[in-house]
Scaffold this motif. Structure first.
Motif, PDB file in Angstrom:
ATOM      1  N   CYS A 265     -25.803  27.514 -41.258  1.00 11.97           N
ATOM      2  CA  CYS A 265     -26.071  26.069 -42.296  1.00 11.97           C
ATOM      3  C   CYS A 265     -27.533  25.555 -41.554  1.00 11.97           C
ATOM      4  O   CYS A 265     -28.133  24.872 -42.490  1.00 11.97           O
ATOM      5  N   PHE A 266     -27.788  25.580 -40.341  1.00 10.73           N
ATOM      6  CA  PHE A 266     -29.150  25.005 -39.817  1.00 10.73           C
ATOM      7  C   PHE A 266     -29.838  25.642 -38.994  1.00 10.73           C
ATOM      8  O   PHE A 266     -29.914  25.705 -37.894  1.00 10.73           O
TER       9      PHE A 266
ATOM     10  N   PRO B  50     -34.926  15.303 -38.819  1.00 12.71           N
ATOM     11  CA  PRO B  50     -35.158  16.435 -39.413  1.00 12.71           C
ATOM     12  C   PRO B  50     -34.667  17.658 -38.562  1.00 12.71           C
ATOM     13  O   PRO B  50     -34.382  18.609 -39.321  1.00 12.71           O
ATOM     14  N   THR B  51     -34.864  17.572 -37.235  1.00  9.69           N
ATOM     15  CA  THR B  51     -34.644  18.954 -36.549  1.00  9.69           C
ATOM     16  C   THR B  51     -33.084  18.908 -36.162  1.00  9.69           C
ATOM     17  O   THR B  51     -32.760  19.763 -35.264  1.00  9.69           O
TER      18      THR B  51
ATOM     19  N   VAL C 125     -26.735  20.522 -33.438  1.00 10.58           N
ATOM     20  CA  VAL C 125     -25.888  19.877 -34.449  1.00 10.58           C
ATOM     21  C   VAL C 125     -24.921  18.885 -34.050  1.00 10.58           C
ATOM     22  O   VAL C 125     -24.222  18.668 -32.925  1.00 10.58           O
TER      23      VAL C 125
ATOM     24  N   ALA D 222     -29.978  11.745 -41.332  1.00 10.29           N
ATOM     25  CA  ALA D 222     -30.560  13.071 -41.390  1.00 10.29           C
ATOM     26  C   ALA D 222     -31.922  13.065 -41.770  1.00 10.29           C
ATOM     27  O   ALA D 222     -32.583  13.996 -41.434  1.00 10.29           O
TER      28      ALA D 222
ATOM     29  N   ALA E 239     -32.376  24.173 -36.803  1.00  7.68           N
ATOM     30  CA  ALA E 239     -31.922  23.119 -35.940  1.00  7.68           C
ATOM     31  C   ALA E 239     -31.753  23.273 -34.563  1.00  7.68           C
ATOM     32  O   ALA E 239     -31.636  24.358 -33.890  1.00  7.68           O
TER      33      ALA E 239
ATOM     34  N   ARG F  54     -24.788  18.470 -44.108  1.00  7.05           N
ATOM     35  CA  ARG F  54     -23.638  19.180 -45.014  1.00  7.05           C
ATOM     36  C   ARG F  54     -22.582  18.284 -44.951  1.00  7.05           C
ATOM     37  O   ARG F  54     -22.518  17.536 -44.024  1.00  7.05           O
TER      38      ARG F  54
ATOM     39  N   THR G 150     -32.095  18.889 -46.304  1.00  7.41           N
ATOM     40  CA  THR G 150     -31.722  20.213 -46.374  1.00  7.41           C
ATOM     41  C   THR G 150     -31.062  20.494 -44.854  1.00  7.41           C
ATOM     42  O   THR G 150     -30.448  21.672 -44.511  1.00  7.41           O
ATOM     43  N   ASN G 151     -30.906  19.267 -44.024  1.00  3.30           N
ATOM     44  CA  ASN G 151     -30.206  19.387 -42.866  1.00  3.30           C
ATOM     45  C   ASN G 151     -28.951  18.548 -42.807  1.00  3.30           C
ATOM     46  O   ASN G 151     -28.495  18.064 -41.625  1.00  3.30           O
TER      47      ASN G 151
ATOM     48  N   GLY H  94     -29.314  18.951 -37.216  1.00  2.00           N
ATOM     49  CA  GLY H  94     -28.264  19.610 -38.395  1.00  2.00           C
ATOM     50  C   GLY H  94     -27.160  18.488 -38.164  1.00  2.00           C
ATOM     51  O   GLY H  94     -26.465  18.317 -37.438  1.00  2.00           O
TER      52      GLY H  94
END
Ligand SMILES: C[S@@+](CC[C@H](N)C(=O)[O-])C[C@H]1O[C@@H](n2cnc3c(N)ncnc32)[C@H](O)[C@@H]1O
Length: 163
Positions: free
Chosen positions: A31-32, A58-59, A38, A54, A35, A88, A85-86, A61
């Motif tokens: 997913c990341f 940005p680094t 998480v 988020a 990253a 879910r 994009t980071n 997830g």
């Protein structure tokens, strides 16, 4: 739920889903990919804080878990608009997700901000923050991981600290 939220759910919902292994465990690295950490947010509500977190990290997830579909859809809409994009998003019970879907030691942090307070004494057993929950949550944290909770209910804050 209004047509705009339904539309965004249909158009972008799958993009925010988490891929799983054959046994249903989330593939967080997939997913990341870039990253460094998480983090799981439990009870993300309408996603206002989620999207800000988020965007500002940005680094990291971020996986948001929320039971209510309207909140999930609103979060997806805000994330879509922000081009994130980071992030879910999982719709479901966070306790079941922690137990069955989060890999052991897979998280750098868990954030639980303003969980449902259940103010009546007879409803306290419904509160999320209990010692059995904390044991489960800790088992999903990497060494040095943190559980970050917030509440504006004094006696719940005391329980959080105690457990
Ligand atoms: C009081 S709201 C706080 C929302 C958000 N954190 C905020 O500060 O605005 C609590 C949220 O937790 C969600 N929730 C409660 N129990 C949950 C569970 N077991 N798993 C996932 N979400 C849950 C509720 O649906 C609700 O959206």
């Amino acid at each position: 739920m209004g047509p705009e939220l339904l539309e965004v759910l249909e158009r972008r919902g799958l993009d925010f889903d988490l891929p799983v292994t054959a046994t249903g465990v989330w593939r967080l690295a997939e997913c990341f990919p870039g990253a460094r950490q998480v983090v799981l947010e439990i009870g993300s509500g309408m996603g206002e804080a989620t999207v800000q977190m988020a965007r500002s990290q940005p680094t990291v997830g971020l996986v948001a878990v929320e039971v209510h579909l309207r909140g999930v859809a609103a979060t997806i809409r805000a994330a879509d608009r922000a081009g994130l994009t980071n992030l879910r998003i999982h719709r479901g019970d966070a306790v079941a997700a922690l137990r069955d879907q989060v890999p052991a030691a897979g998280l750098a942090g868990i954030r639980i901000w303003f969980p449902d307070p259940w103010p009546k004494l007879r409803h306290h057993k419904r509160r999320l923050l209990r010692s059995d929950f904390v044991s489960l949550a800790v088992s999903r944290l990497a060494i040095g991981g943190t559980i970050h909770c917030a509440t504006d209910v004094t006696d719940y804050a005391e329980v959080m600290i105690a457990v």
